[in-house]
Design a protein around this motif. Structure first.
Motif, PDB file in Angstrom:
ATOM      1  N   PRO A  54     -29.782  -6.705   8.772  1.00 46.63           N
ATOM      2  CA  PRO A  54     -28.966  -7.553   9.700  1.00 46.63           C
ATOM      3  C   PRO A  54     -28.974  -9.044   9.584  1.00 46.63           C
ATOM      4  CG  PRO A  54     -31.089  -5.922  10.307  1.00 46.63           C
ATOM      5  CD  PRO A  54     -30.920  -6.134   8.757  1.00 46.63           C
ATOM      6  N   SER A  55     -27.790  -9.409  10.141  1.00 44.51           N
ATOM      7  CA  SER A  55     -27.226 -10.684   9.841  1.00 44.51           C
ATOM      8  C   SER A  55     -26.652 -11.149  11.289  1.00 44.51           C
ATOM      9  CB  SER A  55     -26.239 -10.757   8.616  1.00 44.51           C
ATOM     10  OG  SER A  55     -24.929 -10.213   9.086  1.00 44.51           O
ATOM     11  N   GLY A  56     -25.946 -12.254  11.237  1.00 43.67           N
ATOM     12  CA  GLY A  56     -25.510 -12.884  12.186  1.00 43.67           C
ATOM     13  C   GLY A  56     -26.548 -13.660  13.034  1.00 43.67           C
ATOM     14  N   GLU A  57     -26.217 -14.568  13.941  1.00 44.81           N
ATOM     15  CA  GLU A  57     -26.764 -15.793  14.459  1.00 44.81           C
ATOM     16  C   GLU A  57     -28.076 -14.951  15.191  1.00 44.81           C
ATOM     17  OE1 GLU A  57     -26.448 -18.681  18.409  1.00 44.81           O
ATOM     18  OE2 GLU A  57     -24.843 -18.328  16.863  1.00 44.81           O
ATOM     19  N   HIS A  58     -27.910 -13.632  15.841  1.00 47.53           N
ATOM     20  CA  HIS A  58     -29.068 -13.017  16.459  1.00 47.53           C
ATOM     21  C   HIS A  58     -29.528 -11.878  15.542  1.00 47.53           C
ATOM     22  CE1 HIS A  58     -28.266 -15.661  19.757  1.00 47.53           C
ATOM     23  NE2 HIS A  58     -27.038 -15.408  19.770  1.00 47.53           N
ATOM     24  N   ARG A  59     -29.299 -11.787  14.475  1.00 43.06           N
ATOM     25  CA  ARG A  59     -29.643 -10.573  13.644  1.00 43.06           C
ATOM     26  C   ARG A  59     -29.066  -9.347  14.201  1.00 43.06           C
ATOM     27  NH1 ARG A  59     -34.027  -9.603  10.451  1.00 43.06           N
ATOM     28  NH2 ARG A  59     -34.859  -8.542  12.284  1.00 43.06           N
ATOM     29  N   ASN A  60     -27.866  -9.474  14.658  1.00 41.38           N
ATOM     30  CA  ASN A  60     -27.207  -8.177  15.365  1.00 41.38           C
ATOM     31  C   ASN A  60     -26.241  -7.512  14.851  1.00 41.38           C
ATOM     32  OD1 ASN A  60     -25.680 -10.749  15.651  1.00 41.38           O
ATOM     33  ND2 ASN A  60     -24.855 -10.310  17.691  1.00 41.38           N
ATOM     34  N   LEU A  61     -25.870  -7.840  13.621  1.00 37.41           N
ATOM     35  CA  LEU A  61     -24.885  -7.467  12.715  1.00 37.41           C
ATOM     36  C   LEU A  61     -25.355  -6.513  11.502  1.00 37.41           C
ATOM     37  CD1 LEU A  61     -22.422 -10.298  12.454  1.00 37.41           C
ATOM     38  CD2 LEU A  61     -22.561  -8.871  14.369  1.00 37.41           C
ATOM     39  N   LEU A  62     -24.898  -5.341  11.340  1.00 37.10           N
ATOM     40  CA  LEU A  62     -25.271  -4.553  10.366  1.00 37.10           C
ATOM     41  C   LEU A  62     -24.078  -3.938   9.488  1.00 37.10           C
ATOM     42  CD1 LEU A  62     -27.818  -3.378   8.553  1.00 37.10           C
ATOM     43  CD2 LEU A  62     -27.704  -1.231  10.258  1.00 37.10           C
ATOM     44  N   HIS A  63     -24.079  -3.869   8.228  1.00 35.92           N
ATOM     45  CA  HIS A  63     -23.090  -3.647   7.599  1.00 35.92           C
ATOM     46  C   HIS A  63     -23.485  -2.510   6.481  1.00 35.92           C
ATOM     47  CE1 HIS A  63     -21.100  -6.916   9.201  1.00 35.92           C
ATOM     48  NE2 HIS A  63     -21.947  -7.889   8.685  1.00 35.92           N
ATOM     49  N   LEU A  64     -22.751  -1.397   6.540  1.00 36.19           N
ATOM     50  CA  LEU A  64     -23.295  -0.392   5.867  1.00 36.19           C
ATOM     51  C   LEU A  64     -22.198   0.343   4.771  1.00 36.19           C
ATOM     52  CD1 LEU A  64     -25.226   1.567   8.414  1.00 36.19           C
ATOM     53  CD2 LEU A  64     -26.345   0.079   6.352  1.00 36.19           C
ATOM     54  N   PRO A  65     -21.953  -0.507   3.585  1.00 34.38           N
ATOM     55  CA  PRO A  65     -20.797   0.231   2.930  1.00 34.38           C
ATOM     56  C   PRO A  65     -21.151   1.397   2.226  1.00 34.38           C
ATOM     57  CG  PRO A  65     -21.976  -1.519   1.667  1.00 34.38           C
ATOM     58  CD  PRO A  65     -22.534  -1.561   3.289  1.00 34.38           C
ATOM     59  N   LEU A  66     -20.144   2.421   2.051  1.00 35.18           N
ATOM     60  CA  LEU A  66     -20.556   3.691   1.685  1.00 35.18           C
ATOM     61  C   LEU A  66     -19.607   3.822   0.045  1.00 35.18           C
ATOM     62  CD1 LEU A  66     -19.827   5.696   4.648  1.00 35.18           C
ATOM     63  CD2 LEU A  66     -21.908   5.528   3.440  1.00 35.18           C
ATOM     64  N   PRO A  67     -20.286   4.410  -0.957  1.00 31.05           N
ATOM     65  CA  PRO A  67     -19.505   4.385  -2.128  1.00 31.05           C
ATOM     66  C   PRO A  67     -17.996   5.279  -1.817  1.00 31.05           C
ATOM     67  CG  PRO A  67     -21.809   5.190  -2.191  1.00 31.05           C
ATOM     68  CD  PRO A  67     -21.616   5.129  -0.721  1.00 31.05           C
ATOM     69  N   PRO A  68     -17.072   4.767  -2.698  1.00 29.39           N
ATOM     70  CA  PRO A  68     -15.961   5.364  -2.764  1.00 29.39           C
ATOM     71  C   PRO A  68     -16.326   7.061  -2.935  1.00 29.39           C
ATOM     72  CG  PRO A  68     -15.608   3.522  -3.892  1.00 29.39           C
ATOM     73  CD  PRO A  68     -17.064   3.570  -3.610  1.00 29.39           C
ATOM     74  N   GLU A  69     -15.289   7.996  -2.523  1.00 30.58           N
ATOM     75  CA  GLU A  69     -15.740   9.461  -2.415  1.00 30.58           C
ATOM     76  C   GLU A  69     -16.773   9.833  -1.291  1.00 30.58           C
ATOM     77  OE1 GLU A  69     -13.545  11.189  -4.213  1.00 30.58           O
ATOM     78  OE2 GLU A  69     -12.380   9.402  -4.648  1.00 30.58           O
ATOM     79  N   SER A  70     -17.302   8.950  -0.845  1.00 27.80           N
ATOM     80  CA  SER A  70     -18.311   9.448   0.465  1.00 27.80           C
ATOM     81  C   SER A  70     -17.644  10.295   1.276  1.00 27.80           C
ATOM     82  CB  SER A  70     -19.159   8.391   0.989  1.00 27.80           C
ATOM     83  OG  SER A  70     -19.858   7.583   0.185  1.00 27.80           O
ATOM     84  N   GLY A  71     -18.627  11.408   1.790  1.00 30.82           N
ATOM     85  CA  GLY A  71     -17.915  12.215   2.739  1.00 30.82           C
ATOM     86  C   GLY A  71     -18.796  12.314   3.771  1.00 30.82           C
ATOM     87  N   GLY A  72     -18.684  13.483   4.742  1.00 33.46           N
ATOM     88  CA  GLY A  72     -19.525  13.785   5.862  1.00 33.46           C
ATOM     89  C   GLY A  72     -21.219  13.369   5.766  1.00 33.46           C
ATOM     90  N   PRO A  73     -21.748  14.094   4.661  1.00 34.93           N
ATOM     91  CA  PRO A  73     -22.941  14.201   4.407  1.00 34.93           C
ATOM     92  C   PRO A  73     -23.686  12.710   4.416  1.00 34.93           C
ATOM     93  CG  PRO A  73     -22.383  15.922   3.235  1.00 34.93           C
ATOM     94  CD  PRO A  73     -21.230  15.088   3.668  1.00 34.93           C
ATOM     95  N   GLU A  74     -22.751  11.753   3.715  1.00 35.80           N
ATOM     96  CA  GLU A  74     -23.150  10.472   3.539  1.00 35.80           C
ATOM     97  C   GLU A  74     -23.052   9.591   4.968  1.00 35.80           C
ATOM     98  OE1 GLU A  74     -22.144  12.184  -0.425  1.00 35.80           O
ATOM     99  OE2 GLU A  74     -20.908  12.060   1.418  1.00 35.80           O
ATOM    100  N   LEU A  75     -22.019   9.831   5.373  1.00 37.73           N
ATOM    101  CA  LEU A  75     -21.898   9.081   6.669  1.00 37.73           C
ATOM    102  C   LEU A  75     -22.829   9.523   7.753  1.00 37.73           C
ATOM    103  CD1 LEU A  75     -20.130   7.170   8.464  1.00 37.73           C
ATOM    104  CD2 LEU A  75     -18.726   9.208   9.244  1.00 37.73           C
ATOM    105  N   LEU A  76     -22.973  10.736   7.994  1.00 42.41           N
ATOM    106  CA  LEU A  76     -23.823  11.335   8.981  1.00 42.41           C
ATOM    107  C   LEU A  76     -25.523  10.850   8.428  1.00 42.41           C
ATOM    108  CD1 LEU A  76     -22.680  14.884   9.356  1.00 42.41           C
ATOM    109  CD2 LEU A  76     -22.591  12.915  11.054  1.00 42.41           C
ATOM    110  N   ASP A  77     -25.852  10.846   7.396  1.00 44.75           N
ATOM    111  CA  ASP A  77     -27.054  10.094   6.866  1.00 44.75           C
ATOM    112  C   ASP A  77     -27.113   8.601   6.975  1.00 44.75           C
ATOM    113  OD1 ASP A  77     -29.650  10.376   5.417  1.00 44.75           O
ATOM    114  OD2 ASP A  77     -28.774   9.008   3.923  1.00 44.75           O
ATOM    115  N   LYS A  78     -26.161   7.567   6.831  1.00 41.79           N
ATOM    116  CA  LYS A  78     -26.258   6.392   7.185  1.00 41.79           C
ATOM    117  C   LYS A  78     -26.299   6.423   8.789  1.00 41.79           C
ATOM    118  CE  LYS A  78     -25.441   4.039   3.446  1.00 41.79           C
ATOM    119  NZ  LYS A  78     -26.526   3.268   2.755  1.00 41.79           N
TER     120      LYS A  78
END
Length: 170
Positions: A54-78
């Motif tokens: 979490p980042s941002g002034e209020h720790r209210n931002l979260l960035h979740l990069p997925l590796p290239p070629e990621s699909g449904g299982p990876e997105l749903l898990d995140k």
């Protein structure tokens, strides 16, 4: 509010798109009533969104990069393990008033601009995860179309929009 704080989040924004939502993140960084989470392809345009805490002034931002070629299982898990607990918290009594989904469908395998491998059904599963597993009311979810450049009726953005909206109405 920071995760774990007693303050209530009024608006949660989930940005599922192949690109990091740096503009929305910048707008919400100083807004204590909102939480924002982006899932996006790592290394893509605009070259931001790499920090996974979490980042941002209020720790209210979260960035979740997925590796290239990621699909449904990876997105749903995140979504299941990180994004939705961060955005919604663990107490349905304190859920946000609304969940805005910045719905970019350029992470589809049919899309010519990126290297993700999602299907229209994966986006429908994401909506059902929010509603069924986390118990967030479907009538408090709003979708904003952000992208998707394949117009294929079976595997492209139109099919993903129909699948996503259909999942909201189940």
């Amino acid at each position: 509010p920071a995760p774990g704080s007693s303050e209530r989040v009024e608006i949660a924004v989930l940005d599922w798109d192949v690109h990091h939502g740096n503009g929305v993140a910048d707008i919400l960084a100083a807004e204590p009533r909102a939480r924002y989470c982006s899932t996006h392809e790592a290394g893509g345009f605009p070259g931001t969104g790499f920090e996974k805490v979490p980042s941002g002034e209020h720790r209210n931002l979260l960035h979740l990069p997925l590796p290239p070629e990621s699909g449904g299982p990876e997105l749903l898990d995140k979504l299941r393990e990180k994004a939705l607990p961060f955005l919604l918290g663990d107490d349905p009594e304190k859920y946000p008033d609304v969940l805005l989904i910045c719905a970019g469908f350029d992470a589809l395998s049919a899309d010519p601009l990126a290297g993700m491998t999602l299907s229209p059904a994966d986006f429908a599963k994401a909506v059902r995860l929010i509603v069924d597993d986390f118990g967030f009311p479907s009538e408090r979810i709003a979708l904003g179309l952000e992208g998707g450049y394949s117009l294929d009726e079976v595997d492209g953005m139109p099919a993903a929009v129909v699948a996503t909206c259909g999942a909201l109405l189940e």
